[in-house]
Design an enzyme around this catalytic site. Sequence first.
Site, short mmCIF file in Angstrom:
data_model
loop_
_atom_site.label_atom_id
_atom_site.label_comp_id
_atom_site.label_asym_id
_atom_site.label_seq_id
_atom_site.Cartn_x
_atom_site.Cartn_y
_atom_site.Cartn_z
N LYS A 1 5.06 4.17 6.11
CA LYS A 1 4.58 5.50 6.49
C LYS A 1 5.68 6.55 6.30
O LYS A 1 5.41 7.67 5.89
CB LYS A 1 4.12 5.53 7.96
CG LYS A 1 2.97 4.60 8.25
CD LYS A 1 1.66 5.14 7.76
CE LYS A 1 0.54 4.14 8.05
NZ LYS A 1 -0.73 4.51 7.48
N LYS B 1 -8.39 -8.08 -4.88
CA LYS B 1 -9.47 -8.31 -3.94
C LYS B 1 -10.30 -7.06 -3.69
O LYS B 1 -9.87 -5.94 -3.98
CB LYS B 1 -8.93 -8.89 -2.64
CG LYS B 1 -8.00 -7.98 -1.89
CD LYS B 1 -7.60 -8.64 -0.57
CE LYS B 1 -6.90 -7.64 0.31
NZ LYS B 1 -6.52 -8.14 1.61
N LYS C 1 -11.74 -0.77 -0.46
CA LYS C 1 -12.61 0.37 -0.19
C LYS C 1 -12.88 1.23 -1.41
O LYS C 1 -13.78 2.06 -1.41
CB LYS C 1 -11.96 1.24 0.90
CG LYS C 1 -12.19 0.69 2.30
CD LYS C 1 -11.65 1.67 3.33
CE LYS C 1 -10.86 0.92 4.38
NZ LYS C 1 -9.96 1.74 5.14
#
Length: 329
Positions: A111, A194, A197
């Site tokens: 972050k 994989k 979204k």
Amino acid sequence: MKTVLSGIRSTGNLHLGNYFGAVKNFVKMQHQNKCYFFIADYHSLTTHPTPQNLHKNVRQVLVEYLAAGLDPELATLYVQSDVPEISELYLLLNMNAYLGELERTTSFKDKARKQPDNLNAGLLTYPVLMAADILIHNSHYVPVGKDQEQHLEMARKFARRFNNMYKCNFFNEPEPYNFGEALIKIPGLDGTGKMGKSEGNGIFLIDEDKTIRKKLMRAVTDQGPTTPNSTPPEPVENLFKIMKIVSDEITYKFFKEQYANCSIRYGDMKKQLAEDLIKLITPLRENIYRINSDNDYIRKVASIGAERARESAGKTLKEVRKIMGFKSF
Ligand code: TRP
């Protein structure tokens, strides 16, 4: 009976990867353990959702997990912010969490790189809040994906540290819940890794039939095999992997054979896979719509869940306060 706790991110629609990778296992798990499932809405504040989105997201996630089979009669299903005991334990645990170890957390360092202008204290203490989530029910097991392993390791450390500091054996050291061979990874439709979204890569439980057909038609393939018995390239292999999970064995073998003898037409395979996916998804999508329109039911689930979670959380917190030396006059 072991206590298993699972925290659910409060944003994003469920896709097939979530369904086969986690939710189906949760559904099974709730029969064999004392399960707590909660929606981590406090954690989502680290990215500053609008008030309207905050509630909408929590509601959608709750509806979709119910639709996918979480059973509020078997498990305790609640929203994190409905259980104030978690916040209090978070405050208490913060006193024994050190700046150095929090700054070294991988997710925090990520972050710091990605959003340097919103590096709030909530992000720094994210692992402490997560430890509070887990320890508030003195959980034995937590199912976690790769990206959450370090956070669970920190929860174990905070539990151990508390026990050492107060010379007690109060907190269990929560362990990762192992789904064993049941762990299924669903690849995406874009030929890379994989299912996630991103647009086009995923099939969602709310997808309409025509959306599913369209997504499959766009799925990445290649020119087709030219030498018999060759190994499919990754994007094609991915479609076979999905087919193996979703379609029946005869169908899977039929297209495998066609691939092996170079007679395969990807269009036919995609059409078949789309129809099999539609068969799987339609009842789930209908569940979502049905539950979504039933406000009374949603309210009841959330309030019963909160009540049960608070009962367990209150017991833990009472003991913790006693151990730490809080006393009323
Ligand atoms: N951090 C988890 C995630 O992003 C969600 C979460 C919050 C969680 N609290 C938890 C998971 C406690 C397990 C246990 O997926």
